[in-house]
Write a protein that holds these residues in place. Structure first.
Motif, PDB file in Angstrom:
ATOM      1  N   ALA A 245      38.631  37.741  36.405  1.00  0.00           N
ATOM      2  CA  ALA A 245      39.260  38.145  37.656  1.00  0.00           C
ATOM      3  C   ALA A 245      40.761  38.352  37.474  1.00  0.00           C
ATOM      4  CB  ALA A 245      38.990  37.098  38.735  1.00  0.00           C
ATOM      5  N   PHE A 246      41.376  37.483  36.688  1.00  0.00           N
ATOM      6  CA  PHE A 246      42.810  37.618  36.437  1.00  0.00           C
ATOM      7  C   PHE A 246      43.093  38.899  35.662  1.00  0.00           C
ATOM      8  CE2 PHE A 246      47.058  36.686  35.161  1.00  0.00           C
ATOM      9  CZ  PHE A 246      47.529  35.707  36.022  1.00  0.00           C
ATOM     10  N   LYS A 247      42.282  39.153  34.643  1.00  0.00           N
ATOM     11  CA  LYS A 247      42.503  40.332  33.818  1.00  0.00           C
ATOM     12  C   LYS A 247      42.325  41.627  34.608  1.00  0.00           C
ATOM     13  CE  LYS A 247      41.380  38.343  29.314  1.00  0.00           C
ATOM     14  NZ  LYS A 247      40.550  38.479  28.094  1.00  0.00           N
ATOM     15  N   ALA A 248      41.467  41.596  35.595  1.00  0.00           N
ATOM     16  CA  ALA A 248      41.253  42.800  36.400  1.00  0.00           C
ATOM     17  C   ALA A 248      42.519  43.214  37.144  1.00  0.00           C
ATOM     18  CB  ALA A 248      40.111  42.569  37.393  1.00  0.00           C
ATOM     19  N   HIS A 249      43.406  42.259  37.384  1.00  0.00           N
ATOM     20  CA  HIS A 249      44.639  42.551  38.123  1.00  0.00           C
ATOM     21  C   HIS A 249      45.888  42.339  37.259  1.00  0.00           C
ATOM     22  CE1 HIS A 249      41.667  41.633  41.333  1.00  0.00           C
ATOM     23  NE2 HIS A 249      42.279  42.636  41.939  1.00  0.00           N
ATOM     24  N   TYR A 250      45.694  42.291  35.940  1.00  0.00           N
ATOM     25  CA  TYR A 250      46.837  42.047  35.056  1.00  0.00           C
ATOM     26  C   TYR A 250      47.960  43.075  35.233  1.00  0.00           C
ATOM     27  CZ  TYR A 250      47.118  38.280  31.561  1.00  0.00           C
ATOM     28  OH  TYR A 250      47.355  37.089  30.911  1.00  0.00           O
ATOM     29  N   PRO A 251      47.678  44.376  35.317  1.00  0.00           N
ATOM     30  CA  PRO A 251      48.792  45.332  35.440  1.00  0.00           C
ATOM     31  C   PRO A 251      49.683  45.054  36.654  1.00  0.00           C
ATOM     32  CG  PRO A 251      46.784  46.481  34.843  1.00  0.00           C
ATOM     33  CD  PRO A 251      46.381  45.071  35.165  1.00  0.00           C
ATOM     34  N   GLU A 252      49.052  44.785  37.798  1.00  0.00           N
ATOM     35  CA  GLU A 252      49.843  44.490  38.999  1.00  0.00           C
ATOM     36  C   GLU A 252      50.594  43.168  38.853  1.00  0.00           C
ATOM     37  OE1 GLU A 252      46.073  46.726  40.248  1.00  0.00           O
ATOM     38  OE2 GLU A 252      46.619  45.115  38.846  1.00  0.00           O
ATOM     39  N   PHE A 253      49.940  42.193  38.232  1.00  0.00           N
ATOM     40  CA  PHE A 253      50.578  40.903  38.038  1.00  0.00           C
ATOM     41  C   PHE A 253      51.788  41.023  37.118  1.00  0.00           C
ATOM     42  CE2 PHE A 253      51.090  36.972  35.580  1.00  0.00           C
ATOM     43  CZ  PHE A 253      51.295  36.065  36.613  1.00  0.00           C
ATOM     44  N   ARG A 254      51.654  41.776  36.015  1.00  0.00           N
ATOM     45  CA  ARG A 254      52.763  41.940  35.086  1.00  0.00           C
ATOM     46  C   ARG A 254      53.952  42.619  35.760  1.00  0.00           C
ATOM     47  NH1 ARG A 254      51.917  38.164  31.323  1.00  0.00           N
ATOM     48  NH2 ARG A 254      50.314  38.660  29.800  1.00  0.00           N
ATOM     49  N   GLU A 255      53.682  43.599  36.576  1.00  0.00           N
ATOM     50  CA  GLU A 255      54.780  44.262  37.281  1.00  0.00           C
ATOM     51  C   GLU A 255      55.451  43.299  38.249  1.00  0.00           C
ATOM     52  OE1 GLU A 255      57.601  46.892  38.340  1.00  0.00           O
ATOM     53  OE2 GLU A 255      56.197  47.018  36.641  1.00  0.00           O
ATOM     54  N   ALA A 256      54.650  42.482  38.926  1.00  0.00           N
ATOM     55  CA  ALA A 256      55.231  41.490  39.836  1.00  0.00           C
ATOM     56  C   ALA A 256      56.064  40.463  39.079  1.00  0.00           C
ATOM     57  CB  ALA A 256      54.117  40.803  40.624  1.00  0.00           C
ATOM     58  N   GLN A 257      55.627  40.063  37.879  1.00  0.00           N
ATOM     59  CA  GLN A 257      56.423  39.156  37.057  1.00  0.00           C
ATOM     60  C   GLN A 257      57.789  39.744  36.764  1.00  0.00           C
ATOM     61  OE1 GLN A 257      53.533  38.338  33.694  1.00  0.00           O
ATOM     62  NE2 GLN A 257      54.430  36.303  33.906  1.00  0.00           N
ATOM     63  N   ARG A 258      57.816  41.008  36.401  1.00  0.00           N
ATOM     64  CA  ARG A 258      59.078  41.658  36.035  1.00  0.00           C
ATOM     65  C   ARG A 258      60.037  41.722  37.213  1.00  0.00           C
ATOM     66  NH1 ARG A 258      58.993  44.718  31.331  1.00  0.00           N
ATOM     67  NH2 ARG A 258      60.464  46.224  32.177  1.00  0.00           N
ATOM     68  N   ARG A 259      59.502  41.793  38.417  1.00  0.00           N
ATOM     69  CA  ARG A 259      60.352  41.888  39.615  1.00  0.00           C
ATOM     70  C   ARG A 259      60.698  40.526  40.193  1.00  0.00           C
ATOM     71  NH1 ARG A 259      56.278  45.486  41.347  1.00  0.00           N
ATOM     72  NH2 ARG A 259      55.770  43.963  42.958  1.00  0.00           N
ATOM     73  N   SER A 260      60.124  39.461  39.641  1.00  0.00           N
ATOM     74  CA  SER A 260      60.261  38.143  40.251  1.00  0.00           C
ATOM     75  C   SER A 260      61.571  37.473  39.855  1.00  0.00           C
ATOM     76  CB  SER A 260      59.091  37.245  39.827  1.00  0.00           C
ATOM     77  OG  SER A 260      59.174  36.947  38.441  1.00  0.00           O
ATOM     78  N   ARG A 261      61.890  36.412  40.571  1.00  0.00           N
ATOM     79  CA  ARG A 261      63.128  35.688  40.324  1.00  0.00           C
ATOM     80  C   ARG A 261      63.068  34.868  39.033  1.00  0.00           C
ATOM     81  NH1 ARG A 261      67.658  33.949  42.856  1.00  0.00           N
ATOM     82  NH2 ARG A 261      68.433  31.863  42.329  1.00  0.00           N
ATOM     83  N   GLY A 262      61.902  34.305  38.747  1.00  0.00           N
ATOM     84  CA  GLY A 262      61.826  33.420  37.594  1.00  0.00           C
ATOM     85  C   GLY A 262      60.769  33.779  36.578  1.00  0.00           C
ATOM     86  N   GLY A 263      60.144  34.946  36.723  1.00  0.00           N
ATOM     87  CA  GLY A 263      59.095  35.331  35.791  1.00  0.00           C
ATOM     88  C   GLY A 263      57.741  34.761  36.133  1.00  0.00           C
ATOM     89  N   THR A 264      57.642  34.092  37.285  1.00  0.00           N
ATOM     90  CA  THR A 264      56.364  33.637  37.817  1.00  0.00           C
ATOM     91  C   THR A 264      56.207  34.246  39.207  1.00  0.00           C
ATOM     92  OG1 THR A 264      57.420  31.627  38.649  1.00  0.00           O
ATOM     93  CG2 THR A 264      56.344  31.495  36.505  1.00  0.00           C
ATOM     94  N   VAL A 265      54.983  34.368  39.639  1.00  0.00           N
ATOM     95  CA  VAL A 265      54.707  35.117  40.866  1.00  0.00           C
ATOM     96  C   VAL A 265      54.266  34.169  41.969  1.00  0.00           C
ATOM     97  CG1 VAL A 265      53.347  36.973  41.893  1.00  0.00           C
ATOM     98  CG2 VAL A 265      54.060  37.122  39.490  1.00  0.00           C
ATOM     99  N   PHE A 266      55.001  34.149  43.058  1.00  0.00           N
ATOM    100  CA  PHE A 266      54.639  33.349  44.225  1.00  0.00           C
ATOM    101  C   PHE A 266      55.426  33.853  45.420  1.00  0.00           C
ATOM    102  CE2 PHE A 266      58.222  31.292  42.216  1.00  0.00           C
ATOM    103  CZ  PHE A 266      59.058  30.963  43.274  1.00  0.00           C
ATOM    104  N   ALA A 267      54.931  33.519  46.601  1.00  0.00           N
ATOM    105  CA  ALA A 267      55.640  33.900  47.824  1.00  0.00           C
ATOM    106  C   ALA A 267      56.874  33.030  47.975  1.00  0.00           C
ATOM    107  CB  ALA A 267      54.717  33.733  49.029  1.00  0.00           C
TER     108      ALA A 267
END
Length: 567
Positions: A245-267
């Motif tokens: 399930a994680f791998k299915a959304h890896y591209p979106e997750f990686r892009e969110a990591q790059r835009r994040s404050r600390g390299g982790t993704v959370f609200a």
């Protein structure tokens, strides 16, 4: 070494060396950890002949040296990994939520083999000196094996936590038992079965090692100077369905990591902790405690790191958890941090750390009231008496962020050394280049986000920026890039000003260099967030490398004024 094959670069003649002799290359990378491997991969991609020097017997950097019992990452495995290859994302299978050192090292080896990186890496070779030849626009590097190499570009990927801190306790050499340091653990198996063991230090390495050593030792004595805030890791095996399930959304997750404050993704949080009542705060902290994230508590409210009263609500919550876990009230109090705000020293993720102190063969020595006087042939003598031991484990930390660079005798323009330039603290622009040391780049160095972020996301951003910068120089027939002193001063002031908005600088920690005697006391990381830092770096590049001096053989230097910074 080999020159990569591929399409022609269409660069002006002479901007890249011809296929070199073994000791004349386009670039030298120092360190074969995660940063060094990715930097090699990217420099190959722009056609540079490159050699990587690695002091260790094998690749892996942090994950080669730190193989102590219990060593594992405190960022989730599927986040703490390279993002540059979608195919790599899909083919690698992480087994646990937080991968242990052996698994991460296997991943590093898989990457090196998959991308054919080993042939350009020279092991068991430490770079001892680097001298810049101004007229030739090249660096001359000396190694402890006697080999000398010249290169146009040098990239230090030596690690932000790679120089162990000397415990500086008298009598170490007199001890007749085994002595180990968590950052230089032997490759062969170490058994503590039936032994009387001491662990000195309760930072992240000590927190991970203590429960594992306690499981085997006949007795374990932990020597603690300053207690840590330790959060439960909630580590567990990853289910196959979960990975898929994680791998299915890896591209979106990686892009969110790059835009994040600390390299982790959370609200991100939206409210002050002081706006919530006690019941609401407790519920939020309980949820974060149960989640098992390193920065889970920092995700609850906006002002945990900026307001002392808000911070104290988290600190007291953690202390209440310690009291509920540790059965002896006196030991629980010794384990409870009270001298610094939560997260102003790096928090730790642990597994059964506090529970370990309930075991009958585990004891805690408070070095604030019973300091170590010396190590004796039999063990450790404190002001309260002697502890007989069979083995001592030092978990005493690192000379962080600057130690690995200053360990090399780096001589720039005019014969000035980096040690001289940094005598009062590190000075550079964007955490990447120091004035007077042209074409010398650092990945994850001081005054960059580095240790305040997910390292893998930060290193990719910096490696990519450095590679694009070098490519720009080569395509435009430029020989070197240096920094203006004013840009360097402005960046240092900006890093300090952002840090001053937080609770970080007031605390003696390795973030400020206070753990190393004589080290200048400077907050060593950019605390503005990886997202903002990325914007800063990209804007500098778009502006033609503002704040830098770019030189060509014919036209001389061209200076780009530094871009004003705000916010």
């Amino acid at each position: 070494m080999r020159r990569p094959t591929g399409p022609p670069t269409n660069r002006p003649t002479g901007t890249v060396d011809q296929p070199p002799a073994a000791d004349r290359v386009d670039a030298v990378i120092v360190g074969a950890g995660l940063s060094g491997l990715y930097q090699l991969h990217r420099l190959r991609g722009i056609g540079l002949t490159t050699v990587v020097f690695e002091a260790g017997d094998d690749i892996g950097g942090t994950w080669y040296w730190n193989r102590y019992p219990g060593a594992r990452c405190d960022i989730e495995s599927m986040s703490y990994s390279y993002s540059f290859s979608p195919e790599l994302d899909q083919e690698w299978e992480w087994s646990e939520r937080y991968a242990a050192q052996p698994e991460i090292l296997r991943y590093v080896h898989h990457v090196a083999d998959r991308f054919g990186l080993r042939e350009d890496i020279v092991l068991r070779t430490r770079v001892t000196r680097a001298v810049y030849d101004g007229p030739d626009h090249r660096w001359r590097l000396s190694t402890d094996t006697g080999r000398t190499v010249t290169a146009r570009f040098v990239i230090l990927t030596t690690g932000c936590m790679s120089v162990p801190k000397d415990p500086a306790i008298p009598g170490v050499d007199s001890f007749v038992g085994a002595v180990h340091h968590t950052a230089r653990w032997p490759r062969e198996d170490v058994s503590f079965a039936g032994k009387r063991v001491a662990v000195i230090g309760t930072g992240c390495s000590g927190v991970q090692a203590v429960p594992v050593i306690a499981a085997d030792a006949a007795s374990l004595t932990v020597f603690q100077r300053t207690p840590a805030y330790v959060l439960p890791a909630r580590n567990r095996p990853l289910r196959a369905t979960e990975r898929s399930a994680f791998k299915a959304h890896y591209p979106e997750f990686r892009e969110a990591q790059r835009r994040s404050r600390g390299g982790t993704v959370f609200a991100p949080p939206t409210r002050s902790a002081l706006e919530a009542d006690e019941a609401e705060r407790t519920a939020a902290y309980e949820a974060a405690w149960d989640e098992g994230f390193l920065n889970g508590m920092l995700r609850t409210y906006t002002d945990i790191l900026t307001d002392e009263k808000a911070n104290e609500t988290v600190a007291e919550f953690v202390r209440s958890k310690i009291r509920s876990i540790v059965t002896d009230p006196a030991t629980a109090e010794l384990l409870s941090p009270r001298t610094f705000p939560f997260a102003t020293k790096r928090p730790c993720l642990g597994t059964d750390y506090y529970e370990t102190y309930n075991l009958p063969h585990v004891s805690l020595v408070d070095l604030r009231t019973s300091p170590i006087e010396r190590i004796t042939p039999r063990g450790i003598r404190t002001s309260d008496g002697e502890h007989d031991l069979d083995a001592i484990v030092f978990a005493t930390g690192f000379d962080a962020l600057t130690g690995s660079q200053l360990a090399i005798d780096i001589v720039g323009k005019g014969g000035t050394t980096l040690r001289e330039r940094w005598a009062e603290g590190p000075r550079n622009h964007l955490g990447l280049v120091s004035a007077g040391f042209p074409n010398l780049f650092t990945v994850l160095g001081p005054l960059s986000p580095s240790v305040l972020t997910n390292i893998t996301v930060s290193l990719e951003q910096q490696v990519e920026w450095i590679t694009d910068c070098i490519d720009h120089l080569l395509r435009n027939g430029l020989t070197e890039i240096d920094v203006t002193p004013s840009a360097e001063a402005d960046w240092g002031a900006r890093v300090a000003e952002i840090a001053a908005r937080t609770l970080y600088p007031a605390v003696d920690s390795w973030y400020t260099g206070a753990n190393v005697p004589g080290k200048p006391r400077v907050f060593l990381a950019y605390a503005g967030g990886l997202d903002r830092y990325r914007e800063e770096c990209d804007a500098v590049a778009r502006g033609g490398y503002t704040g830098f001096v770019l030189s060509s053989p014919a036209g001389g230097p061209t200076t780009r004024p530094a871009r004003p910074t705000t916010g």
